[in-house]
Design a protein around this motif. Sequence first.
Motif, PDB file in Angstrom:
ATOM      1  N   ASP A 176      35.834 -26.796  40.780  1.00  0.00           N
ATOM      2  CA  ASP A 176      34.461 -27.103  40.368  1.00  0.00           C
ATOM      3  C   ASP A 176      33.990 -28.427  40.968  1.00  0.00           C
ATOM      4  OD1 ASP A 176      34.336 -24.764  38.938  1.00  0.00           O
ATOM      5  OD2 ASP A 176      34.721 -25.699  36.990  1.00  0.00           O
ATOM      6  N   ARG A 177      34.827 -29.455  40.878  1.00  0.00           N
ATOM      7  CA  ARG A 177      34.419 -30.751  41.434  1.00  0.00           C
ATOM      8  C   ARG A 177      34.340 -30.681  42.949  1.00  0.00           C
ATOM      9  NH1 ARG A 177      37.322 -36.653  41.537  1.00  0.00           N
ATOM     10  NH2 ARG A 177      35.552 -37.746  42.465  1.00  0.00           N
ATOM     11  N   PHE A 178      35.255 -29.954  43.550  1.00  0.00           N
ATOM     12  CA  PHE A 178      35.189 -29.783  44.997  1.00  0.00           C
ATOM     13  C   PHE A 178      33.841 -29.179  45.389  1.00  0.00           C
ATOM     14  CE2 PHE A 178      35.673 -27.282  48.849  1.00  0.00           C
ATOM     15  CZ  PHE A 178      36.291 -28.185  49.710  1.00  0.00           C
ATOM     16  N   GLY A 179      33.403 -28.163  44.665  1.00  0.00           N
ATOM     17  CA  GLY A 179      32.111 -27.551  44.950  1.00  0.00           C
ATOM     18  C   GLY A 179      30.954 -28.521  44.787  1.00  0.00           C
ATOM     19  N   GLU A 180      31.037 -29.394  43.795  1.00  0.00           N
ATOM     20  CA  GLU A 180      29.987 -30.401  43.597  1.00  0.00           C
ATOM     21  C   GLU A 180      29.920 -31.359  44.785  1.00  0.00           C
ATOM     22  OE1 GLU A 180      31.084 -32.203  39.937  1.00  0.00           O
ATOM     23  OE2 GLU A 180      30.508 -30.449  38.703  1.00  0.00           O
ATOM     24  N   LEU A 181      31.066 -31.762  45.297  1.00  0.00           N
ATOM     25  CA  LEU A 181      31.100 -32.667  46.449  1.00  0.00           C
ATOM     26  C   LEU A 181      30.519 -31.994  47.678  1.00  0.00           C
ATOM     27  CD1 LEU A 181      34.648 -34.257  46.021  1.00  0.00           C
ATOM     28  CD2 LEU A 181      32.435 -35.296  45.483  1.00  0.00           C
ATOM     29  N   VAL A 182      30.849 -30.726  47.861  1.00  0.00           N
ATOM     30  CA  VAL A 182      30.315 -29.988  49.009  1.00  0.00           C
ATOM     31  C   VAL A 182      28.799 -29.857  48.906  1.00  0.00           C
ATOM     32  CG1 VAL A 182      30.281 -27.714  50.127  1.00  0.00           C
ATOM     33  CG2 VAL A 182      32.457 -28.744  49.450  1.00  0.00           C
ATOM     34  N   ALA A 183      28.305 -29.504  47.727  1.00  0.00           N
ATOM     35  CA  ALA A 183      26.870 -29.291  47.536  1.00  0.00           C
ATOM     36  C   ALA A 183      26.069 -30.579  47.676  1.00  0.00           C
ATOM     37  CB  ALA A 183      26.617 -28.671  46.161  1.00  0.00           C
ATOM     38  N   ILE A 196      44.129 -15.642  52.249  1.00  0.00           N
ATOM     39  CA  ILE A 196      43.651 -14.324  51.842  1.00  0.00           C
ATOM     40  C   ILE A 196      44.124 -13.228  52.798  1.00  0.00           C
ATOM     41  CG2 ILE A 196      41.569 -12.955  51.354  1.00  0.00           C
ATOM     42  CD1 ILE A 196      42.163 -15.083  49.277  1.00  0.00           C
ATOM     43  N   HIS A 197      44.511 -13.614  54.011  1.00  0.00           N
ATOM     44  CA  HIS A 197      44.986 -12.642  54.998  1.00  0.00           C
ATOM     45  C   HIS A 197      43.922 -11.604  55.347  1.00  0.00           C
ATOM     46  CE1 HIS A 197      49.394 -13.600  55.395  1.00  0.00           C
ATOM     47  NE2 HIS A 197      49.090 -14.310  54.317  1.00  0.00           N
ATOM     48  N   ARG A 198      42.686 -12.050  55.399  1.00  0.00           N
ATOM     49  CA  ARG A 198      41.588 -11.256  55.949  1.00  0.00           C
ATOM     50  C   ARG A 198      40.631 -12.219  56.638  1.00  0.00           C
ATOM     51  NH1 ARG A 198      40.963  -6.212  55.482  1.00  0.00           N
ATOM     52  NH2 ARG A 198      38.882  -6.430  56.356  1.00  0.00           N
ATOM     53  N   PRO A 199      40.080 -11.854  57.801  1.00  0.00           N
ATOM     54  CA  PRO A 199      39.063 -12.711  58.417  1.00  0.00           C
ATOM     55  C   PRO A 199      37.745 -12.572  57.666  1.00  0.00           C
ATOM     56  CG  PRO A 199      39.406 -10.741  59.743  1.00  0.00           C
ATOM     57  CD  PRO A 199      40.403 -10.680  58.627  1.00  0.00           C
ATOM     58  N   ILE A 200      37.310 -13.666  57.059  1.00  0.00           N
ATOM     59  CA  ILE A 200      36.120 -13.650  56.195  1.00  0.00           C
ATOM     60  C   ILE A 200      35.244 -14.841  56.544  1.00  0.00           C
ATOM     61  CG2 ILE A 200      35.304 -13.854  53.800  1.00  0.00           C
ATOM     62  CD1 ILE A 200      38.023 -12.660  52.938  1.00  0.00           C
ATOM     63  N   GLN A 201      33.930 -14.649  56.475  1.00  0.00           N
ATOM     64  CA  GLN A 201      32.982 -15.749  56.648  1.00  0.00           C
ATOM     65  C   GLN A 201      31.972 -15.717  55.511  1.00  0.00           C
ATOM     66  OE1 GLN A 201      31.996 -14.504  60.684  1.00  0.00           O
ATOM     67  NE2 GLN A 201      32.805 -16.422  61.478  1.00  0.00           N
ATOM     68  N   ALA A 202      31.511 -16.895  55.095  1.00  0.00           N
ATOM     69  CA  ALA A 202      30.612 -16.985  53.948  1.00  0.00           C
ATOM     70  C   ALA A 202      29.803 -18.268  54.030  1.00  0.00           C
ATOM     71  CB  ALA A 202      31.417 -16.970  52.646  1.00  0.00           C
ATOM     72  N   VAL A 203      28.746 -18.331  53.258  1.00  0.00           N
ATOM     73  CA  VAL A 203      28.013 -19.571  53.017  1.00  0.00           C
ATOM     74  C   VAL A 203      28.148 -19.871  51.531  1.00  0.00           C
ATOM     75  CG1 VAL A 203      25.782 -20.717  53.037  1.00  0.00           C
ATOM     76  CG2 VAL A 203      26.401 -19.172  54.912  1.00  0.00           C
ATOM     77  N   TRP A 204      28.640 -21.066  51.209  1.00  0.00           N
ATOM     78  CA  TRP A 204      28.942 -21.447  49.821  1.00  0.00           C
ATOM     79  C   TRP A 204      28.560 -22.898  49.625  1.00  0.00           C
ATOM     80  CZ3 TRP A 204      33.047 -24.763  48.004  1.00  0.00           C
ATOM     81  CH2 TRP A 204      33.290 -24.687  46.628  1.00  0.00           C
ATOM     82  N   LYS A 205      27.748 -23.171  48.601  1.00  0.00           N
ATOM     83  CA  LYS A 205      27.296 -24.530  48.296  1.00  0.00           C
ATOM     84  C   LYS A 205      26.613 -25.176  49.508  1.00  0.00           C
ATOM     85  CE  LYS A 205      29.449 -24.352  44.275  1.00  0.00           C
ATOM     86  NZ  LYS A 205      28.729 -24.277  42.976  1.00  0.00           N
ATOM     87  N   GLY A 206      26.008 -24.360  50.354  1.00  0.00           N
ATOM     88  CA  GLY A 206      25.321 -24.867  51.529  1.00  0.00           C
ATOM     89  C   GLY A 206      26.207 -25.093  52.737  1.00  0.00           C
ATOM     90  N   ALA A 207      27.512 -24.830  52.613  1.00  0.00           N
ATOM     91  CA  ALA A 207      28.449 -25.043  53.714  1.00  0.00           C
ATOM     92  C   ALA A 207      28.844 -23.705  54.329  1.00  0.00           C
ATOM     93  CB  ALA A 207      29.697 -25.767  53.225  1.00  0.00           C
ATOM     94  N   PHE A 208      29.092 -23.722  55.638  1.00  0.00           N
ATOM     95  CA  PHE A 208      29.644 -22.549  56.306  1.00  0.00           C
ATOM     96  C   PHE A 208      31.141 -22.492  56.018  1.00  0.00           C
ATOM     97  CE2 PHE A 208      32.000 -20.694  59.813  1.00  0.00           C
ATOM     98  CZ  PHE A 208      31.420 -19.435  59.880  1.00  0.00           C
ATOM     99  N   CYS A 209      31.625 -21.327  55.599  1.00  0.00           N
ATOM    100  CA  CYS A 209      33.026 -21.173  55.203  1.00  0.00           C
ATOM    101  C   CYS A 209      33.666 -20.031  55.973  1.00  0.00           C
ATOM    102  CB  CYS A 209      33.129 -20.883  53.706  1.00  0.00           C
ATOM    103  SG  CYS A 209      32.365 -22.117  52.632  1.00  0.00           S
ATOM    104  N   GLN A 210      34.959 -20.169  56.190  1.00  0.00           N
ATOM    105  CA  GLN A 210      35.665 -19.187  56.991  1.00  0.00           C
ATOM    106  C   GLN A 210      37.128 -19.107  56.562  1.00  0.00           C
ATOM    107  OE1 GLN A 210      34.759 -18.732  61.328  1.00  0.00           O
ATOM    108  NE2 GLN A 210      36.658 -19.870  61.517  1.00  0.00           N
ATOM    109  N   ILE A 211      37.649 -17.874  56.505  1.00  0.00           N
ATOM    110  CA  ILE A 211      39.063 -17.640  56.232  1.00  0.00           C
ATOM    111  C   ILE A 211      39.671 -16.956  57.448  1.00  0.00           C
ATOM    112  CG2 ILE A 211      40.746 -16.426  54.788  1.00  0.00           C
ATOM    113  CD1 ILE A 211      38.725 -16.591  52.492  1.00  0.00           C
ATOM    114  N   GLY A 212      40.759 -17.513  57.947  1.00  0.00           N
ATOM    115  CA  GLY A 212      41.430 -16.914  59.085  1.00  0.00           C
ATOM    116  C   GLY A 212      42.338 -15.772  58.647  1.00  0.00           C
ATOM    117  N   GLY A 213      42.397 -14.737  59.461  1.00  0.00           N
ATOM    118  CA  GLY A 213      43.325 -13.650  59.198  1.00  0.00           C
ATOM    119  C   GLY A 213      44.747 -14.086  59.495  1.00  0.00           C
TER     120      GLY A 213
END
Length: 259
Positions: A176-183, A196-213
């Motif tokens: 939760d605090r991490f998200g506040e700092l990002v936002a 997560i072992h899947r290639p995923i991309q997202a936008v969260w708290k205004g930041a571009f996010c990515q998970i590598g496979g």
Amino acid sequence: MLIAHISDFHVFADAPETPLVRPDAAEAARRVIDDIASHQPRFDAILFTGDLVDCGTAADYALLADILAPLDMPVFVVPGNHDNRAGLRAAFDGILPFGEGPYLNYEARLGDLRILALDTLVEGKVHGALDPSQLDWLAEKLTAELTTPTVIAMHHPPFPSGVPKLDAMALTDGCDRFGELVAAGDAPLYIFAGHIHRPIQAVWKGAFCQIGGGPSFQHALDLRPEAPEPGSIAEPYAYFILRIDAQGTVTIHRRYVSL
């Protein structure tokens, strides 16, 4: 500038700790590294978001060093839940600027880009956490340079993938605090994770996010709320390529590797 984002090799010298890890994980990892090493134009850096090895032994890290040997560019790593802090610190001692204290957090520079590496490992557990001291460190770094484009590298994703069983074992304590700092930030911010072992991309708290496979195995995709923990699936493996041009435009490509 070109940066390759890889994750979750889970290489092992003797026997795997994780049941889903393929028996030839080291050879799969070598194919990925060979592709990166031969890529043109040359990569400026590699970002490796955890679970470099599967058991955390000295022999595992010696094998990893041999696998990474063809790379002639900086490799920035963070520990995953299968890594060993002492082993990882020893493997990259003098290469990465680990901070003082028990955690493997650090700050690094790549041209005009800043990299903030976070250690989310909870020893003996699958989920991840950030304690208050780590979050204070991150807050200080983010507020010290309000306009510097920044990559936050971490193993456990703080943002949801939409796969319930996998999200339950992602970043928990401190999320939760991490998200506040990002936002709260105004600078371009990118969060790179693994686990997560899947290639995923997202936008969260205004930041571009990515998970590598992960070339060691990839989880099947099941977005049903009641879905059980997904098993592995035979899918084409891809790593991400982050391209930043002189105007600051960021483009993300998937680079497929036959395993």
